[in-house]
Write a protein that holds these residues in place. Structure first.
Motif, PDB file in Angstrom:
ATOM      1  N   GLU A 101       0.845  -1.186   0.000  1.00  0.00           N
ATOM      2  CA  GLU A 101       0.000   0.000   0.000  1.00  0.00           C
ATOM      3  C   GLU A 101       0.889   1.248   0.000  1.00  0.00           C
ATOM      4  O   GLU A 101       1.988   1.217   0.566  1.00  0.00           O
ATOM      5  CB  GLU A 101      -0.900  -0.047   1.263  1.00  0.00           C
ATOM      6  CG  GLU A 101      -1.791   1.128   1.504  1.00  0.00           C
ATOM      7  CD  GLU A 101      -2.804   1.370   0.397  1.00  0.00           C
ATOM      8  OE1 GLU A 101      -2.379   1.581  -0.746  1.00  0.00           O
ATOM      9  OE2 GLU A 101      -4.008   1.409   0.705  1.00  0.00           O
ATOM     10  N   ASP A 102       0.410   2.311  -0.601  1.00  0.00           N
ATOM     11  CA  ASP A 102       1.222   3.540  -0.622  1.00  0.00           C
ATOM     12  C   ASP A 102       1.188   4.266   0.721  1.00  0.00           C
ATOM     13  O   ASP A 102       2.221   4.738   1.187  1.00  0.00           O
ATOM     14  CB  ASP A 102       0.796   4.478  -1.765  1.00  0.00           C
ATOM     15  CG  ASP A 102      -0.669   4.874  -1.713  1.00  0.00           C
ATOM     16  OD1 ASP A 102      -1.466   4.183  -1.038  1.00  0.00           O
ATOM     17  OD2 ASP A 102      -1.040   5.875  -2.354  1.00  0.00           O
ATOM     18  N   THR A 161      -6.141   6.577   8.205  1.00  0.00           N
ATOM     19  CA  THR A 161      -7.050   6.169   9.278  1.00  0.00           C
ATOM     20  C   THR A 161      -6.905   4.674   9.579  1.00  0.00           C
ATOM     21  O   THR A 161      -7.243   4.225  10.674  1.00  0.00           O
ATOM     22  CB  THR A 161      -8.524   6.423   8.889  1.00  0.00           C
ATOM     23  OG1 THR A 161      -8.844   5.611   7.769  1.00  0.00           O
ATOM     24  CG2 THR A 161      -8.764   7.888   8.561  1.00  0.00           C
ATOM     25  N   THR A 190      -8.996   1.439   5.250  1.00  0.00           N
ATOM     26  CA  THR A 190      -8.850   0.697   3.996  1.00  0.00           C
ATOM     27  C   THR A 190      -8.180  -0.647   4.255  1.00  0.00           C
ATOM     28  O   THR A 190      -8.653  -1.698   3.812  1.00  0.00           O
ATOM     29  CB  THR A 190      -8.008   1.508   2.986  1.00  0.00           C
ATOM     30  OG1 THR A 190      -8.666   2.752   2.726  1.00  0.00           O
ATOM     31  CG2 THR A 190      -7.820   0.747   1.683  1.00  0.00           C
TER      32      THR A 190
HETATM   33  C1  PRP Z   1      -5.644   6.318  -0.309  1.00  0.00           C
HETATM   34  C2  PRP Z   1      -4.427   5.428  -0.127  1.00  0.00           C
HETATM   35  C3  PRP Z   1      -4.944   4.310   0.709  1.00  0.00           C
HETATM   36  C4  PRP Z   1      -6.010   4.959   1.559  1.00  0.00           C
HETATM   37  C5  PRP Z   1      -5.465   5.176   2.934  1.00  0.00           C
HETATM   38  O1  PRP Z   1      -6.379   5.809  -1.351  1.00  0.00           O
HETATM   39  O2  PRP Z   1      -3.934   4.983  -1.366  1.00  0.00           O
HETATM   40  O3  PRP Z   1      -5.529   3.284  -0.078  1.00  0.00           O
HETATM   41  O4  PRP Z   1      -6.339   6.206   0.931  1.00  0.00           O
HETATM   42  O5  PRP Z   1      -6.420   5.781   3.752  1.00  0.00           O
HETATM   43  P1  PRP Z   1      -7.039   5.140   5.068  1.00  0.00           P
HETATM   44  O6  PRP Z   1      -5.927   4.502   5.877  1.00  0.00           O
HETATM   45  O7  PRP Z   1      -7.604   6.365   5.751  1.00  0.00           O
HETATM   46  O8  PRP Z   1      -8.090   4.178   4.662  1.00  0.00           O
HETATM   47  P2  PRP Z   1      -7.381   6.644  -2.257  1.00  0.00           P
HETATM   48  O9  PRP Z   1      -8.787   6.347  -1.832  1.00  0.00           O
HETATM   49  O10 PRP Z   1      -6.969   8.083  -2.277  1.00  0.00           O
HETATM   50  O11 PRP Z   1      -7.194   5.973  -3.690  1.00  0.00           O
HETATM   51  P3  PRP Z   1      -5.913   5.885  -4.664  1.00  0.00           P
HETATM   52  O12 PRP Z   1      -5.005   4.810  -4.117  1.00  0.00           O
HETATM   53  O13 PRP Z   1      -6.524   5.501  -5.973  1.00  0.00           O
HETATM   54  O14 PRP Z   1      -5.238   7.234  -4.695  1.00  0.00           O
END
Ligand code: PRP
Length: 174
Positions: free
Chosen positions: A98-99, A103, A106
């Motif tokens: 994951e990038d 929170t 996800t």
């Molecule tokens: C971003 C990121 C993670 C998530 C992290 O995704 O890539 O998947 O948010 O946030 P969390 O820990 O609060 O859940 P995004 O929905 O922006 O999609 P993307 O990867 O397509 O940019």
């Protein structure tokens, strides 16, 4: 974006060095085994591409895409799977890539989703960890860099779908 509105946080050389370290650590931890590496689209695609080339054990790769709903940079807590993996993971060693974890919602959702398929093991590697913003208790097994709050872009991370292609990571000045 003009030069005044962003500040470099991790230059590409520092990223490359850290990704090499992570790849070495993962290769050692899984020595003699085979990994299924699952990237979370879209943000993880660049980190994952670099990371798997620093891993010296055999890897299968797959991707998931999840959507989280809420106001722009805030996660409302509703996470939905929009593209599932196409690989059977039962009995296999899984590494989610994951990038950024913010929170934690996800990854919490995705870990639950994948564990239902009974992998042999499941670990998580995140490029960036925004620890202070957790809404659920969540620890990644491998972390590139821990960062403070602030909006980061580049190396796969976007702002309104822009700037993913930057080779360095920047924090946008608010
Ligand atoms: C971003 C990121 C993670 C998530 C992290 O995704 O890539 O998947 O948010 O946030 P969390 O820990 O609060 O859940 P995004 O929905 O922006 O999609 P993307 O990867 O397509 O940019």
């Amino acid at each position: 974006m003009d030069e005044m509105s962003r500040k470099i946080l991790f230059p590409r050389a520092a990223i490359q060095k850290r990704v090499q370290e992570l790849g070495g650590q993962i290769s050692g931890d899984y020595a003699g085994r085979e990994l299924v590496v699952i990237g979370i689209l879209k943000g993880a695609f660049i980190f994952m591409a670099d990371l798997i080339r620093e891993i010296s054990i055999p890897c299968n790769i797959d991707f998931v895409r999840v959507a989280s709903y809420g106001a722009s940079s805030e996660n409302s807590g509703k996470v939905v799977m929009t593209k599932d993996i196409e690989t059977s993971i039962k009995g296999r060693d899984i590494l989610i890539v994951e990038d950024i974890v913010d929170t934690g919602l996800t990854l919490q959702y995705l870990v639950g989703w994948l564990k239902e398929r009974n992998p042999h093991s499941l670990k998580i590697c995140v490029f960036l960890d925004k620890r202070k913003r957790r809404k659920v208790s969540f620890e990644a097994d491998y972390v590139g860099f821990t960062i403070d709050d602030g909006f980061v872009v580049g190396y796969g991370l976007d702002f309104n779908e822009q700037y993913r292609f930057f080779p360095d990571v920047y924090v946008i000045k608010q």
